[in-house]
Design a protein around this motif. Sequence first.
Motif, PDB file in Angstrom:
ATOM      1  N   LEU A  65      37.211 -70.604  16.184  1.00 28.25           N
ATOM      2  CA  LEU A  65      36.887 -71.221  14.900  1.00 28.25           C
ATOM      3  C   LEU A  65      36.441 -72.670  15.080  1.00 28.25           C
ATOM      4  O   LEU A  65      35.569 -73.166  14.347  1.00 28.25           O
ATOM      5  CB  LEU A  65      38.098 -71.141  13.972  1.00 28.25           C
ATOM      6  CG  LEU A  65      38.488 -69.721  13.547  1.00 28.25           C
ATOM      7  CD1 LEU A  65      39.794 -69.734  12.758  1.00 28.25           C
ATOM      8  CD2 LEU A  65      37.380 -69.069  12.734  1.00 28.25           C
ATOM      9  N   THR A  68      32.779 -72.550  15.862  1.00 29.63           N
ATOM     10  CA  THR A  68      31.899 -72.383  14.697  1.00 29.63           C
ATOM     11  C   THR A  68      31.750 -73.697  13.937  1.00 29.63           C
ATOM     12  O   THR A  68      30.671 -73.986  13.402  1.00 29.63           O
ATOM     13  CB  THR A  68      32.434 -71.294  13.751  1.00 29.63           C
ATOM     14  OG1 THR A  68      33.708 -71.673  13.240  1.00 29.63           O
ATOM     15  CG2 THR A  68      32.565 -69.969  14.466  1.00 29.63           C
ATOM     16  N   SER A 164      33.986 -66.649   8.994  1.00 35.23           N
ATOM     17  CA  SER A 164      33.937 -68.106   8.852  1.00 35.23           C
ATOM     18  C   SER A 164      32.513 -68.643   8.739  1.00 35.23           C
ATOM     19  O   SER A 164      32.315 -69.807   8.386  1.00 35.23           O
ATOM     20  CB  SER A 164      34.635 -68.773  10.050  1.00 35.23           C
ATOM     21  OG  SER A 164      33.844 -68.681  11.232  1.00 35.23           O
TER      22      SER A 164
END
Length: 230
Positions: A65, A68, A164
């Motif tokens: 994450l 990203t 996400s």
Amino acid sequence: MGISKSGFGAGFGALAVPLMALAVPVPQAAAVMLPLLAIMDGFGLKALWREFDRPLLKLLLPAGLLGTLIGTLSFGLLQPKTVAGIVGAITLVFLAIRTFFPPRADAPPPPRALGVMAATVSGFTSFVAHAGGPPIGFYLLPLKLTPIRFTATLAVFFAAINTSKWIPYAALGLIDGTNMLTSLVLAPLAPIGVWVGVRLVRVIPQALFYRLFSVGMLLTGLKLLWDGLR
């Protein structure tokens, strides 16, 4: 991509956006693929949810994450073909090392720090071109997980990563009517690929599974490197 989302031939999945980029710009190809990935992730999670490695996912997912987020903040600074070339070169170097200097049977697992680094790079390259498979494969391959556990862990990892991406993609103007209509036309193919892959991954011998994964990474590395250089 559907077959690769099941984990069977997972190395081939990163070829989807480069192949689509032969017809449309890379950002548009990535946007078209995002809804399809959501469909594939749903089918993959339904089939594999109980099989993933929880401790391993706790290590990898936060780093993914973070990748990203880095991809969101750096969007536009690096050309997609530059990222593709870097990922392709790293993939080929990794495969060459494993081929010519294979790890010993009693070798310890790779350090957790390498897993964090690989997951971060995977999150970044996944955001830019849905090419997160090769970087995370660097860390997972030496762990010698069973095919089903390998597959399920990747399925949950990328389902979270792909979820996400929706808000950043929308904020960057990539979610529009043209791209979503193209996704709708392609959507019926997504569950077919996942269904085929899940059936195969449950019966394939472990040695053959990892050979196919390596072949997929080889082809992906060559294609991404070519995209970066041409």
